[in-house]
Structure formats: C-alpha cells, structure tokens
Design a protein around this motif. Structure first.
Motif, short mmCIF file in Angstrom:
data_model
loop_
_atom_site.label_atom_id
_atom_site.label_comp_id
_atom_site.label_asym_id
_atom_site.label_seq_id
_atom_site.Cartn_x
_atom_site.Cartn_y
_atom_site.Cartn_z
N ASN A 15 3.84 -11.53 5.77
CA ASN A 15 3.90 -11.33 4.14
C ASN A 15 3.14 -10.25 3.34
O ASN A 15 2.91 -10.27 2.25
N GLU A 16 2.62 -9.44 4.06
CA GLU A 16 1.88 -8.38 3.58
C GLU A 16 2.40 -6.97 3.54
O GLU A 16 3.07 -6.67 4.32
N PHE A 17 1.93 -6.13 2.42
CA PHE A 17 2.33 -5.04 2.38
C PHE A 17 1.12 -3.86 2.96
O PHE A 17 0.21 -3.80 2.21
N ILE A 18 1.39 -3.36 4.10
CA ILE A 18 0.26 -2.75 4.68
C ILE A 18 0.56 -1.39 4.92
O ILE A 18 1.76 -1.12 5.23
N THR A 19 -0.30 -0.37 4.52
CA THR A 19 -0.22 1.18 4.63
C THR A 19 -0.95 1.90 5.53
O THR A 19 -2.10 1.58 5.51
N LEU A 20 -0.33 2.60 6.47
CA LEU A 20 -0.90 3.50 7.28
C LEU A 20 -1.11 4.81 6.55
O LEU A 20 -0.01 5.47 6.12
N LEU A 21 -2.26 5.16 6.20
CA LEU A 21 -2.50 6.50 5.40
C LEU A 21 -3.50 7.32 6.36
O LEU A 21 -4.44 6.99 6.91
N GLY A 22 -3.03 8.77 5.85
CA GLY A 22 -3.88 9.43 6.83
C GLY A 22 -3.08 10.98 6.68
O GLY A 22 -1.66 11.14 6.49
N THR A 74 7.17 -8.59 5.91
CA THR A 74 5.95 -7.82 5.94
C THR A 74 6.40 -6.18 6.41
O THR A 74 7.39 -6.01 6.87
N PHE A 75 5.74 -5.69 5.13
CA PHE A 75 6.09 -4.06 5.10
C PHE A 75 5.13 -3.22 5.88
O PHE A 75 3.83 -3.47 5.43
N ILE A 76 5.38 -2.50 6.71
CA ILE A 76 4.26 -1.42 7.38
C ILE A 76 4.83 -0.10 6.97
O ILE A 76 5.72 0.36 7.31
N PHE A 77 4.17 0.71 6.12
CA PHE A 77 4.37 1.76 5.41
C PHE A 77 3.53 2.87 5.58
O PHE A 77 2.32 2.54 5.82
N VAL A 78 4.31 3.94 6.35
CA VAL A 78 3.18 5.13 6.42
C VAL A 78 3.54 6.16 5.44
O VAL A 78 4.54 6.60 5.14
N THR A 79 2.41 6.86 5.04
CA THR A 79 2.51 7.87 4.13
C THR A 79 1.31 8.84 4.26
O THR A 79 0.26 8.33 4.83
N HIS A 80 1.18 9.91 3.77
CA HIS A 80 0.20 10.61 3.59
C HIS A 80 -0.50 10.75 2.16
O HIS A 80 -1.13 11.50 1.69
N ASP A 81 0.62 10.10 1.19
CA ASP A 81 0.08 9.98 -0.20
C ASP A 81 -0.67 9.06 -0.70
O ASP A 81 -0.32 7.85 -0.67
N GLN A 82 -1.82 9.26 -0.97
CA GLN A 82 -2.85 8.28 -1.29
C GLN A 82 -2.62 7.51 -2.68
O GLN A 82 -2.73 6.19 -2.68
N GLU A 83 -2.29 8.11 -3.42
CA GLU A 83 -1.57 7.63 -4.83
C GLU A 83 -0.80 6.25 -4.29
O GLU A 83 -0.86 5.33 -4.84
#
Lengths: 372, 296
Positions: free
Chosen positions: A30-37, A187-196
């Motif tokens: 149930n979580e919205f998790i973001t992989l950021l880098g 559950t969303f696993i979201f990949v982005t390089h956009d910190q905002e």
C-alpha cells in the motif's frame, strides 16, 4: 504494514561494470515508494529486477514471502508502466487495455466491463476505438496506466512515466497518479530522477547513487535530515560547508561557532554542515556574524536568489527581502537551520555555488529538459 | 536564398523531381503504352481483339499417361500452372524465411550484418548461372544424387519435375522474402515485447499477439516481391523442368522469339492486368484488416 517485496543483498553487473552493489530494500504493502537518483544510479535496474526483466547476479527477490528470482515476468503479480509507454501500435485503445485480460481468456463481457471501468478511471472513456498512435503523450500515458492496472496487480512499477510530458501535464499526472494509488491501494514503485516529483508524490523515497542506496526515508526526512553531501545536494538546493563539531549542540564553521540541534559526534570531529538557502536570514554585517558580498541576484518570482561570497565560498541564499548585487551583508542562522552530516566520500564534491550561473545552466542544457 | 526557398518550397522540389519524372515517362509509361498498343493490333497495326481472345480460347491436345489425349485451353492452363507454382514457392519462401528473419533480427549486430551479406551474395551472381548450378546439383547424375548414393541412400529423380522448378524459384526469390521481414523485425521496439511479457504473455503468446501482427507489413511486401516475379518467371522452368512445365513467362518469351510480337504483348498485357487486380485486392484487404497496411 506488511512487507510485500524484499530485496536482499542484490548485486548486478553488466559487462563487468557494477550497476547494483549489495542493495537491500523492504517495500511495504500500500505504499508509494520512489527510487530517486541521477541516471546510471541503478534505479531502473532495480525496477527491472522486480519486474523480472533482469536477473540479479547475487541476492534474493522476495515477493509476499516467496523467493521469485526464477519466476519469469509473465508469471509475476506485478505490472509495469514503461518509460515511453510501450503501447501496442497495432491495437486500439480498448484492445491495448484488454490485452492482459484476453491473455487470461476472460469472458468477453467481463473484459468489456473491466476495460471500460479502467478507461473511466483514467478519463479516456470516449477514446476506446481510437488508435493509440493518434493520442497525445498524456493520453498515451493514461492508456499505459490503465493497461497496467487492469489486471489488478499487487504492485505497479513505473519507470520514469512522466519524463516525456511537459511541465504542466506532468504536475497534473502527478496528482492523478497519487489519487489512483490511494484509491486502488496498489503498491506503487516509482522511478524518477526528478527530486520535486519524488518529494511531492512519495510516502517513502529511496535515494540511490552509484549502485548503492544512500538514504531511505519520508520526503521530510530526506529533505531535512540528509545523511550525506550527495543526498543534500540532490534533493533541493544546499550550501554544504566544512565544519568541526566542537561538542554536542556546538559546531564551528566559517570561523564562527553556532548552536545546532545535532549530537552524537566525537569531540572535534570534522563534519559537513548543510544549510538550505531558504533557512538563511540576512542581517546587518556586524561583528560576530558571517559576512560576505553579494555577487549576483536572480529574481525568481516568489523570492530572490542571491549568490553570496563568504570567504571565497559561494553560498546560495533565497530571500524575500530585497538584495542588491555588490552589497556587503551578514547572515544569521537559527539552530534548526543547521544540519550536521558525517563526512562521506561525497564530501567536498557538492554544495559550493562558485560555478553556479543560470546562464551557464541554460547553455549546457539547451533543450531545457534532461532525458535519460 | 533561404527566404526564397521558404516562399516557394514547391519549385526546388519539382526541379529535383524532374529527372525522375522524365525517366519514368520514357522507360515506364511509354513502354506500357507500346505493350497495350501491340496487344490490340495485328501485324498491319490495325485494331483487333484477336490476340486477347486467342489467349482465352486457344486449345491444344495433351497426351495423358494412359495414352488418351485431352483438349485443354493452352494459355489458361499455362497461366494456372504458373500461379500454382508461384503460390507454392511463395509459401515455402515464407515458411523458411520468416523464422530466419526472426532469428537474424534477434542476433548480435555483427552476426546480423554477416547474415544479410550472405543472403545477398547469391543475388550478385547472374541468375542464369545460378539456374545452371541447380541443374548440375539436381541432375540424375548430379551432385545431390552423388551425395545420396555415397551415403547409401539411393538416388532421387528431381530434375524435370515441378519440385525442381519450385526449388529453383525458392532459391532465386528467397532473399526478397527474408529481407523485408527482417528489416521490420530488426526495427521492432524491444520494449513492446517486454510489455507483452509483463502483461502475462509467454514466448508463444508474444510471438502470436505482438511480433507476427507487427511484422505483417514486412510479410506482405515479402509475399508481393516473391509472388509477382515468380508468376512471370521463365527459364527456370525450361532448365530445371526440362521444358515440361511451360510457364506464362516462357510463353511470352516463346511468342516473342517466334516473332509474334502482338500476341506476346497481349499475354504480357493480360498478365499485367491480372496482377494489378490482385495487388489492388491485397492492398484493399490489408488497409482494412492488417496493421500498417494503410501506410506506405
């Protein structure tokens, strides 16, 4: 919250080049998790390992308590929204969304119901018989989301899904994705390089760099308490200066001693000091405060962005007060404006604005947007 | 210069096109007009439809195996035989060529280049020489039978059968099937295949639901490029079929050599019309029912 996915000591190399270096990560239901880098940090590879498209060299992928390293993608209860949507050009909108249902050979009536429900959710009800190639980027994006959700997966993987959209549309889609995640409970696993993007959407952010996880935390944690210079610099703007921790709650930098809120360092331990540009107060240049000269001022609408030279180190300061180029100013810092970090291999690499210039920024990045 | 070009973008385009327009007019349109003219005239260049009716009505007697003879419509029989052999060859080319094109498109880049070159090399050799080469392979005392008997497998009689003609056609036109399909498959977006797997497709499903439908434009152009020339082919049948399987191309050649220019033109004209109608039908069907069929 239950763990839905666990990554345990995952490593992966392509052609001898390490892409993931001993990554461990728990992802909760149930979580919205973001992989950021930044690009090349291993975030997409991590996503592809979860999706089943990349086989880890080492480590285990655990899905609801079961090891799924050897389970092929089509047998995983996980769906993906691909970077450039990957819609099937030979099928119309309806058939794209129905694609996974037809594979499961559901009855026609049920397929129709499910697809129409999904198209309603992404606000494309009138578009069922349009060709996907005739849709705008934003519409294609919605089809891709509907197609990935129609199977009601446990986990949705999103690989930079908003990267190709323009700013306005991207903001709208951020809201919408967040809403969809809340209402479906997937559950969303979201990949982005956009910190905002990461800050505004996520429950949890995983900051990655060079194949390693740098920090895991809520957006607030990551922004307010970055663990090292890399994280501090990557998330928002930061001035990162060398300091020495004199004792608990006392730090010296720029020739002055400041009160802070941090403890647990050895006496006289060298540290990195992070000061966010918006936490700096401009005061009269009196003895006992940091003093410097304003070298440039940029009007940003809500605030002014000033670059201030303090003993050869350029600080960025955001202020709503008027400042003038060339002015000699003092700056004052409240204890909660100061964040102390242990020294890391990233120390000294970030946080100095001496090479910063809006003009240079534009020159080196003529398209405006950076794509991976 | 720049503003001028912007204001009249048509002019430069027309200028660039002119040599090709003239070329097409001289070497495509004019010859076609001549064929039509010859087809509808007699030796004195007076208008007649006799050449056309002769194609449909001319008969001859064929001696069957049991010694009895039957009367057949000569050219219709030849035409149907041409179509039959061409269709069989095309199907064989497709069945052999599609898997090959697929395997090539998934290979490493270096391997792909090598394979494309290997497929094209025979096309650099004269097709008469290739046909003669097949004669020496397929003859009763040829290389194939030498090989088979050396292995103790006995010999086969191929030369002079329809099979020999089909082998020759498949060999000649195979590259025209493989290359269009390969070029489509090589451009196929790998992410679509990943998306299909992500959405629950096993390998066979990915092939059936994504790869094959998306490669249909290549398949259609491959079929067209093999079927059309193999219908009108000649010489292969004379050499590999020992002249027993006279094809429509051979008929045109025969009439031409015998100086029946008007009848040769009529056969060519009819063949062209039939092919044109077939092509139009293919186009109509693909534009409606096949992905990419309406795009050039």
């Amino acid at each position: 919250m239950d763990k839905i996915i666990e990554l345990k000591n995952i490593s992966k190399a392509f052609d001898g080049e390490t892409v993931l270096d001993n990554i461990s990560l728990d992802i909760h239901d149930n979580e919205f998790i973001t992989l950021l880098g930044p690009s090349g940090c291993g975030k997409t590879t991590t996503l592809r390992i979860i999706g089943g498209f990349v086989y880890p060299d080492q480590g285990d992928v655990i899905f609801m308590g079961e090891r799924i390293n050897d389970v092929p993608p089509h047998k995983r209860n996980v769906n993906t929204v691909f970077q450039k949507y990957a819609l099937f050009p030979h099928l119309n909108v309806f058939e794209n969304v129905a694609f996974p249902l037809r594979e499961r050979k559901l009855p026609k009536k049920e397929i129709k119901e499910k697809v129409n429900k999904m198209l309603d959710m992404v606000m494309l009800s009138g578009f069922a018989h349009r060709r996907v190639t005739s849709l705008s980027g934003g519409q294609q994006q919605r089809v891709a989301i509907a197609r990935a959700l129609v199977n009601e997966p446990k986990v949705l993987l999103l690989d930079e899904p908003l990267g190709a959209l323009d700013l306005k549309l991207r903001k709208d889609m951020q809201q919408e994705l967040k809403k969809i995640q809340k209402s479906t409970g997937i559950t969303f696993i979201f990949v982005t390089h956009d910190q905002e993007e990461a800050l505004s959407m996520s429950d949890t952010i995983v900051v990655m760099s060079e194949g390693k996880i740098q920090q895991i935390g809520t957006p607030q944690d990551i922004y307010n308490e970055p663990v090292n210079a890399f994280v501090a610099d990557f998330i928002g703007e930061s001035n990162i200066v060398d300091g020495v921790m004199l004792a608990d709650y006392k730090v010296r930098f720029g020739g002055q001693v400041f009160d802070c809120l941090d403890t647990g360092f050895a006496p006289n331990e060298p540290v990195d000091v992070v000061i966010r540009p918006e936490d700096v107060d401009i005061v009269k240049p009196e003895p006992g405060v940091l003093q410097g000269t304003v070298t440039s001022v940029t009007f940003m609408g809500v605030h002014n962005e000033a670059i201030v030279d303090i003993d050869g180190f350029k600080w960025m300061i955001q202020t709503t007060d008027p400042v003038e180029e060339g002015a000699h100013i003092g700056i004052s810092l409240e204890p909660d404006a100061i964040h102390i970090m242990k020294k890391s291999k990233y120390s000294g690499m970030f946080g100095d604005y001496s090479s910063f210039s809006n003009e240079l920024d534009e020159l080196s990045n003529p398209g405006g947007e950076e794509e991976e | 210069m720049r503003t001028a070009n912007r204001r009249h973008p048509q002019n430069g385009y027309r200028m660039a096109l002119a040599p090709y327009s003239i070329w097409s007019a001289l070497f495509v349109v004019v010859p076609l007009a001549f064929i039509a003219y010859y087809a509808f005239t007699d030796n004195q260049f007076a208008f007649t439809t006799e050449n056309i009716t002769r194609f449909f009505t001319a008969t001859s007697n064929i001696v069957q195996e049991d010694g009895s003879s039957v009367e057949v419509r000569t050219y219709l029989l030849i035409f149907m035989r041409s179509v039959k052999l061409a269709v069989i060859s095309t199907i064989i080319c497709l069945l052999l060529g599609y898997p090959m094109a697929y395997i090539m498109s998934r290979a490493k880049e270096r391997t792909q280049k090598t394979m494309v070159t290997l497929i094209m090399i025979p096309m650099w050799m004269n097709f008469l020489i290739r046909t003669y080469a097949w004669m020496t392979i397929l003859q009763d005392t040829g290389i194939l039978n030498g090989f088979l008997s050396a292995l103790g497998l006995g010999t086969v009689h191929i030369i002079g059968t329809e099979a020999a003609v089909i082998i020759g056609m498949v060999y000649d036109y195979f590259p025209y099937m493989v290359l269009p399909i390969y070029s489509i498959l090589a451009k196929l977006d790998g992410r679509l295949l990943e998306a299909a797997r992500d959405l629950g497709c096993g390998s066979i499903s990915v092939l059936r639901r994504v790869i094959i439908p998306l490669s249909m434009p290549g398949v259609i152009s491959g079929i067209t490029m093999v079927l059309i020339p193999s219908i009108s082919t000649f010489y292969i049948s004379q050499k590999l079929g020992n002249g027993k399987f006279f094809l429509i191309g051979d008929a045109i050649e025969g009439q031409y050599v015998a100086n029946n220019l008007h009848f040769a033109a009529a056969i060519a004209f009819i063949l062209m019309l039939i092919l044109l109608v077939c092509m139009a039908a293919v186009k109509y069907v693909t534009a409606r029912y096949v992905y990419g069929g309406d795009e050039e």
